[in-house]
Design an enzyme around this catalytic site. Structure first.
Site, PDB file in Angstrom:
ATOM      1  N   LYS A 172       0.830  -1.203   0.000  1.00 40.12           N
ATOM      2  CA  LYS A 172       0.000   0.000   0.000  1.00 40.12           C
ATOM      3  C   LYS A 172       0.866   1.254   0.000  1.00 40.12           C
ATOM      4  O   LYS A 172       1.884   1.315   0.691  1.00 40.12           O
ATOM      5  CB  LYS A 172      -0.915   0.005   1.236  1.00 40.12           C
ATOM      6  CG  LYS A 172      -2.055  -1.007   1.164  1.00 40.12           C
ATOM      7  CD  LYS A 172      -2.985  -0.840   2.343  1.00 40.12           C
ATOM      8  CE  LYS A 172      -4.180  -1.764   2.231  1.00 40.12           C
ATOM      9  NZ  LYS A 172      -5.122  -1.591   3.368  1.00 40.12           N
ATOM     10  N   HIS A 245      -7.834 -13.756   1.834  1.00 36.31           N
ATOM     11  CA  HIS A 245      -7.494 -13.053   3.070  1.00 36.31           C
ATOM     12  C   HIS A 245      -7.408 -14.021   4.249  1.00 36.31           C
ATOM     13  O   HIS A 245      -6.648 -13.789   5.193  1.00 36.31           O
ATOM     14  CB  HIS A 245      -8.511 -11.955   3.354  1.00 36.31           C
ATOM     15  CG  HIS A 245      -7.927 -10.779   4.071  1.00 36.31           C
ATOM     16  ND1 HIS A 245      -6.918 -10.007   3.532  1.00 36.31           N
ATOM     17  CD2 HIS A 245      -8.181 -10.252   5.297  1.00 36.31           C
ATOM     18  CE1 HIS A 245      -6.581  -9.045   4.388  1.00 36.31           C
ATOM     19  NE2 HIS A 245      -7.328  -9.182   5.459  1.00 36.31           N
ATOM     20  N   TYR A 280      -4.135 -10.514  16.021  1.00 39.22           N
ATOM     21  CA  TYR A 280      -3.785 -11.929  16.002  1.00 39.22           C
ATOM     22  C   TYR A 280      -3.461 -12.461  17.396  1.00 39.22           C
ATOM     23  O   TYR A 280      -3.584 -13.663  17.643  1.00 39.22           O
ATOM     24  CB  TYR A 280      -2.628 -12.173  15.027  1.00 39.22           C
ATOM     25  CG  TYR A 280      -3.021 -11.853  13.611  1.00 39.22           C
ATOM     26  CD1 TYR A 280      -3.929 -12.659  12.930  1.00 39.22           C
ATOM     27  CD2 TYR A 280      -2.541 -10.713  12.963  1.00 39.22           C
ATOM     28  CE1 TYR A 280      -4.332 -12.353  11.643  1.00 39.22           C
ATOM     29  CE2 TYR A 280      -2.939 -10.403  11.680  1.00 39.22           C
ATOM     30  CZ  TYR A 280      -3.841 -11.222  11.028  1.00 39.22           C
ATOM     31  OH  TYR A 280      -4.249 -10.908   9.759  1.00 39.22           O
TER      32      TYR A 280
END
Length: 315
Positions: A172, A245, A280
């Protein structure tokens, strides 16, 4: 979307100064177009909308039963646009400054277990020909590197032509990062490259690692997602549980399970903020909680006692 000089300048800024991806620009256009339609119905304009107008719009979104996360994304687009108007001297005040964001829960990402990933890779390895080699290479790369699907499908072939232990990824905002590349992923890509030139005759001179005859020149995210669901079915995995994803989530969670530190994981995933990576750790906590509740003898005893009380009350 109606012609609006301020909107044109805003999107030009996003593309030129922030190097926003095409998907990001498309999302902003949809969000601002929706607001424009709402304001037009109220005989108002984007440039002159007040805080009350925008608050009414957020109420309109809630009435349409849009999720809090979607509402928050829309509000983020509004904030970006009106801050730009202020910074560009097109407006003296920011009408979004007084708006409160909707409260969000913290949904945990879907993921596959290590056994499910092994099964998925095993099924792919048994497929014949160029299609099988391509799918195996893509899955091995995603699981080995945690790439975003857009980074995977747009990967230049030049990135894999150098025999290096790291893969250079442009993410990105055009930011580059290095991600370790493991031997299984290297082997899968090497096997695929042997098929690539003759793969359905699809643009053999394409600069992309995974070329396609489509207008984008490379395999699309949507097609790869379909392929994943199809192979997931063969591996006995519910298609609703699998997507590109989800493989990125599996990469991150399994690395943490095996001792990776959060900062290293942040760099490999290309997260600008470590708070994004910390989700996570919540996945790990939930899995440990579930493990204890399922297998600990005291937890089993508590469940048994609770069940007996309920039965007695029903009697």
């Amino acid at each position: 979307m109606s012609a609006d000089p301020a909107l044109g300048a805003f999107f030009e800024m996003l593309g030129a100064e922030r190097n926003a991806a095409s998907n990001t620009l498309a999302a902003y256009r949809r969000d601002l177009d929706d607001l424009l339609q709402f304001l037009t119905a109220r005989r108002n304009a984007l440039g002159t909308a007040s805080s009350a107008d925008l608050r009414a719009y957020l109420g309109f979104l809630a009435d349409r039963d849009l999720s809090p996360r979607t509402q928050a994304r829309r509000l983020s687009a509004l904030r970006q646009f009106y801050r730009f108007l202020v910074e560009d001297g097109r407006r003296g005040d920011d009408p979004t400054a007084a708006l409160d964001a909707p409260k969000l829960g913290r949904p945990l990402p879907k993921l596959l277990s290590e056994q499910e990933m092994a099964s998925l890779i095993d099924i792919c390895g048994k497929l014949d020909g160029a299609e099988g080699a391509r799918l195996l290479a893509m899955i091995e790369l995603l699981y080995a590197t945690g790439l975003r699907v857009s980074e995977l499908v747009r990967m230049p072939i030049a990135a894999m032509m150098r025999d290096q232990p790291f893969l250079t990824v442009r993410g990105k905002g055009g930011k580059e990062r290095l991600v370790p590349l493991n031997p299984p992923a290297k082997a899968a890509v090497t096997a695929y490259l042997a098929h690539r030139q003759s793969h359905l005759g699809e643009r053999p001179n394409s600069p992309f690692l995974f070329p396609s005859r489509g207008k984008e020149g490379h395999l699309t995210r949507q097609r790869f997602g379909q392929m994943l669901k199809e192979i997931g079915l063969k591996a006995g995995i519910d298609p609703a549980r699998i997507s590109p994803h989800v493989l990125r989530h599996a990469f991150a969670t399994h690395l943490l399970d095996h001792g990776a530190d959060l900062r290293s994981l942040q760099k490999m995933l290309g997260h600008a903020d470590i708070a994004t990576t910390q989700i996570y750790t919540h996945v790990q906590q939930e899995r440990l909680k579930s493990l204890v509740e399922t297998h600990h003898p005291l937890a089993k005893a508590a469940k048994s006692t609770s069940g007996k009380r309920k039965t007695a009350q029903e009697k």
